[in-house]
Write a protein that holds these residues in place. Structure first.
Motif, mmCIF file in Angstrom:
data_model
loop_
_atom_site.group_PDB
_atom_site.id
_atom_site.type_symbol
_atom_site.label_atom_id
_atom_site.label_comp_id
_atom_site.label_asym_id
_atom_site.label_seq_id
_atom_site.Cartn_x
_atom_site.Cartn_y
_atom_site.Cartn_z
ATOM 1 N N LEU A 44 1.039 -47.805 -12.843
ATOM 2 C CA LEU A 44 -0.146 -46.954 -12.986
ATOM 3 C C LEU A 44 -0.833 -47.203 -14.321
ATOM 4 C CD1 LEU A 44 1.244 -43.479 -11.808
ATOM 5 C CD2 LEU A 44 -0.380 -44.935 -10.584
ATOM 6 N N PRO A 45 -2.133 -46.965 -14.383
ATOM 7 C CA PRO A 45 -2.818 -47.006 -15.684
ATOM 8 C C PRO A 45 -2.240 -45.902 -16.590
ATOM 9 C CG PRO A 45 -4.394 -46.906 -13.870
ATOM 10 C CD PRO A 45 -3.040 -46.698 -13.283
ATOM 11 N N LEU A 46 -2.349 -46.103 -17.886
ATOM 12 C CA LEU A 46 -1.764 -45.163 -18.844
ATOM 13 C C LEU A 46 -2.260 -43.730 -18.631
ATOM 14 C CD1 LEU A 46 0.011 -44.593 -21.296
ATOM 15 C CD2 LEU A 46 -2.002 -45.042 -22.711
ATOM 16 N N LYS A 47 -3.543 -43.549 -18.436
ATOM 17 C CA LYS A 47 -4.083 -42.192 -18.291
ATOM 18 C C LYS A 47 -3.460 -41.485 -17.079
ATOM 19 C CE LYS A 47 -8.250 -39.615 -19.136
ATOM 20 N NZ LYS A 47 -9.602 -39.690 -19.661
ATOM 21 N N ALA A 48 -3.207 -42.213 -16.014
ATOM 22 C CA ALA A 48 -2.557 -41.626 -14.832
ATOM 23 C C ALA A 48 -1.105 -41.260 -15.155
ATOM 24 C CB ALA A 48 -2.614 -42.593 -13.653
ATOM 25 N N LYS A 49 -0.436 -42.068 -15.946
ATOM 26 C CA LYS A 49 0.944 -41.757 -16.356
ATOM 27 C C LYS A 49 0.975 -40.481 -17.189
ATOM 28 C CE LYS A 49 2.568 -46.551 -16.407
ATOM 29 N NZ LYS A 49 3.089 -47.646 -17.238
ATOM 30 N N VAL A 50 0.064 -40.410 -18.155
ATOM 31 C CA VAL A 50 0.017 -39.232 -19.026
ATOM 32 C C VAL A 50 -0.351 -37.996 -18.214
ATOM 33 C CG1 VAL A 50 -1.178 -38.171 -20.994
ATOM 34 C CG2 VAL A 50 -0.472 -40.577 -21.103
ATOM 35 N N ARG A 66 -3.464 -54.097 -23.229
ATOM 36 C CA ARG A 66 -4.315 -54.395 -22.063
ATOM 37 C C ARG A 66 -5.740 -53.900 -22.246
ATOM 38 N NH1 ARG A 66 -0.189 -52.133 -17.472
ATOM 39 N NH2 ARG A 66 1.287 -53.853 -17.557
ATOM 40 N N GLY A 67 -5.991 -53.197 -23.343
ATOM 41 C CA GLY A 67 -7.321 -52.674 -23.597
ATOM 42 C C GLY A 67 -7.619 -51.356 -22.916
ATOM 43 N N GLU A 68 -6.593 -50.656 -22.422
ATOM 44 C CA GLU A 68 -6.810 -49.364 -21.752
ATOM 45 C C GLU A 68 -7.163 -48.257 -22.737
ATOM 46 O OE1 GLU A 68 -3.905 -48.050 -18.799
ATOM 47 O OE2 GLU A 68 -3.211 -50.128 -18.636
ATOM 48 N N ILE A 69 -6.719 -48.407 -23.970
ATOM 49 C CA ILE A 69 -7.052 -47.416 -24.996
ATOM 50 C C ILE A 69 -7.468 -48.151 -26.264
ATOM 51 C CG2 ILE A 69 -5.502 -45.638 -24.090
ATOM 52 C CD1 ILE A 69 -3.613 -46.272 -26.438
ATOM 53 N N ASP A 70 -8.120 -47.441 -27.144
ATOM 54 C CA ASP A 70 -8.606 -47.985 -28.407
ATOM 55 C C ASP A 70 -7.454 -48.592 -29.203
ATOM 56 O OD1 ASP A 70 -9.195 -47.882 -31.335
ATOM 57 O OD2 ASP A 70 -11.113 -47.102 -30.622
ATOM 58 N N ALA A 71 -7.667 -49.795 -29.716
ATOM 59 C CA ALA A 71 -6.638 -50.510 -30.473
ATOM 60 C C ALA A 71 -6.260 -49.785 -31.762
ATOM 61 C CB ALA A 71 -7.105 -51.925 -30.791
ATOM 62 N N GLY A 72 -7.110 -48.904 -32.242
ATOM 63 C CA GLY A 72 -6.829 -48.179 -33.473
ATOM 64 C C GLY A 72 -5.945 -46.954 -33.297
ATOM 65 N N LYS A 73 -5.644 -46.594 -32.065
ATOM 66 C CA LYS A 73 -4.825 -45.395 -31.819
ATOM 67 C C LYS A 73 -3.349 -45.713 -32.057
ATOM 68 C CE LYS A 73 -7.999 -42.851 -29.050
ATOM 69 N NZ LYS A 73 -8.154 -41.790 -28.086
ATOM 70 N N ASP A 74 -2.665 -44.779 -32.667
ATOM 71 C CA ASP A 74 -1.251 -44.931 -33.013
ATOM 72 C C ASP A 74 -0.387 -44.539 -31.811
ATOM 73 O OD1 ASP A 74 1.372 -44.588 -33.923
ATOM 74 O OD2 ASP A 74 0.776 -43.571 -35.765
ATOM 75 N N GLU A 107 -3.942 -25.817 -16.982
ATOM 76 C CA GLU A 107 -4.782 -26.978 -16.649
ATOM 77 C C GLU A 107 -5.800 -27.274 -17.746
ATOM 78 O OE1 GLU A 107 -6.677 -26.877 -12.833
ATOM 79 O OE2 GLU A 107 -4.763 -26.719 -11.773
ATOM 80 N N SER A 108 -6.358 -26.239 -18.342
ATOM 81 C CA SER A 108 -7.369 -26.476 -19.386
ATOM 82 C C SER A 108 -6.750 -27.174 -20.593
ATOM 83 C CB SER A 108 -8.058 -25.172 -19.790
ATOM 84 O OG SER A 108 -7.171 -24.330 -20.510
ATOM 85 N N VAL A 109 -5.542 -26.800 -20.950
ATOM 86 C CA VAL A 109 -4.857 -27.470 -22.067
ATOM 87 C C VAL A 109 -4.532 -28.913 -21.689
ATOM 88 C CG1 VAL A 109 -2.744 -27.490 -23.453
ATOM 89 C CG2 VAL A 109 -3.935 -25.337 -23.037
ATOM 90 N N ALA A 110 -4.017 -29.118 -20.486
ATOM 91 C CA ALA A 110 -3.652 -30.472 -20.049
ATOM 92 C C ALA A 110 -4.875 -31.383 -19.989
ATOM 93 C CB ALA A 110 -2.955 -30.418 -18.691
ATOM 94 N N ARG A 111 -5.994 -30.871 -19.475
ATOM 95 C CA ARG A 111 -7.222 -31.688 -19.409
ATOM 96 C C ARG A 111 -7.729 -32.036 -20.801
ATOM 97 N NH1 ARG A 111 -8.328 -28.441 -15.005
ATOM 98 N NH2 ARG A 111 -9.642 -27.053 -16.220
ATOM 99 N N THR A 112 -7.617 -31.101 -21.720
ATOM 100 C CA THR A 112 -8.027 -31.366 -23.101
ATOM 101 C C THR A 112 -7.150 -32.448 -23.717
ATOM 102 O OG1 THR A 112 -8.834 -29.096 -23.348
ATOM 103 C CG2 THR A 112 -8.369 -30.323 -25.378
ATOM 104 N N ALA A 113 -5.855 -32.395 -23.455
ATOM 105 C CA ALA A 113 -4.938 -33.420 -23.982
ATOM 106 C C ALA A 113 -5.268 -34.801 -23.403
ATOM 107 C CB ALA A 113 -3.493 -33.043 -23.665
ATOM 108 N N LEU A 114 -5.655 -34.845 -22.143
ATOM 109 C CA LEU A 114 -6.002 -36.123 -21.532
ATOM 110 C C LEU A 114 -7.199 -36.795 -22.212
ATOM 111 C CD1 LEU A 114 -5.581 -35.695 -17.668
ATOM 112 C CD2 LEU A 114 -4.417 -37.337 -19.163
ATOM 113 N N ASP A 115 -8.047 -35.989 -22.822
ATOM 114 C CA ASP A 115 -9.214 -36.551 -23.506
ATOM 115 C C ASP A 115 -8.813 -37.435 -24.690
ATOM 116 O OD1 ASP A 115 -10.939 -35.329 -21.740
ATOM 117 O OD2 ASP A 115 -11.397 -33.631 -23.079
ATOM 118 N N ALA A 116 -7.590 -37.313 -25.170
ATOM 119 C CA ALA A 116 -7.124 -38.172 -26.272
ATOM 120 C C ALA A 116 -6.926 -39.605 -25.812
ATOM 121 C CB ALA A 116 -5.811 -37.618 -26.833
ATOM 122 N N PHE A 117 -6.933 -39.810 -24.506
ATOM 123 C CA PHE A 117 -6.718 -41.133 -23.943
ATOM 124 C C PHE A 117 -7.998 -41.681 -23.349
ATOM 125 C CE2 PHE A 117 -2.675 -39.115 -24.257
ATOM 126 C CZ PHE A 117 -1.835 -40.115 -24.673
#
Length: 190
Positions: free
Chosen positions: A78-84, A143-151, A180-190
């Protein structure tokens, strides 16, 4: 023919895990453990050295089950965002038969500050989960799924801090919409 002792012990550990997960270490009495496992007091103490020993085995069992699911997910395609999202939704929408909250989080709060043996077990578990997710994040970053600068390690820790918070919110009575609102907000980090 009698069932093998190992089968009985595994069944007792699973039942004790659910009892401790529901009520915590201190609030789970030996009588509660007898009722949960179907074993008598003498059988419990003949099989397990102490309540603490049984708790340690139950907590380890919980961790092993959850970490096997996490490892399988993180190693998948799965793509990373789907895993998270999947990890976050394990906290938003847990299995219906599971007690509310997380046995690891509950144990961190209850025993982490005063039981060095359990605190070390919990620390190793946190490190393992962070490493599983970190590895998946590093792969996704390559793979370029997320910003290279993210730790990757910071993101992994963030996800598990969010999951822990969701579990505490659920135990405190938060409704699905709040979770759900907290989880959706956390997903925005990806």
């Amino acid at each position: 023919m009698a069932r093998p002792r190992k089968f009985e012990e595994d069944r007792a550990v699973e039942a004790a895990m659910r009892a401790f997960w529901t009520a915590g270490y201190e609030a789970t009495s030996t009588q509660d453990l007898c009722a949960a496992t179907g074993l008598g007091r003498s059988s419990i103490y003949n099989t397990f050295a102490s309540k603490h020993d049984l708790f340690h085995k139950a907590l380890r069992h919980y961790m092993d089950e959850r970490n096997a699911l996490l490892a399988e997910l993180m190693d998948g395609d799965l793509p990373l965002k789907a895993k998270v999202r999947t990890v976050l939704w394990w906290a938003v929408e847990p299995e219906p038969d599971d007690p509310i909250g997380c046995m690891v989080v509950n144990s961190m709060i209850e025993l982490g500050p005063r039981d060095p043996e359990i605190a070390e077990l919990l620390r190793r578990d946190n490190d393992l989960r962070a490493q599983l997710m970190r590895s998946a994040i590093e792969t996704a970053r390559a793979r370029g799924e997320i910003d290279a600068g993210k730790d990757p390690l910071a993101l992994a820790r963030f996800v598990f801090a969010t999951v822990s918070g969701l579990r505490v919110m659920a135990r405190g009575g938060a409704d699905r919409a709040a979770l759900e609102s907290v989880a959706r907000t956390a997903l925005d980090a990806f």
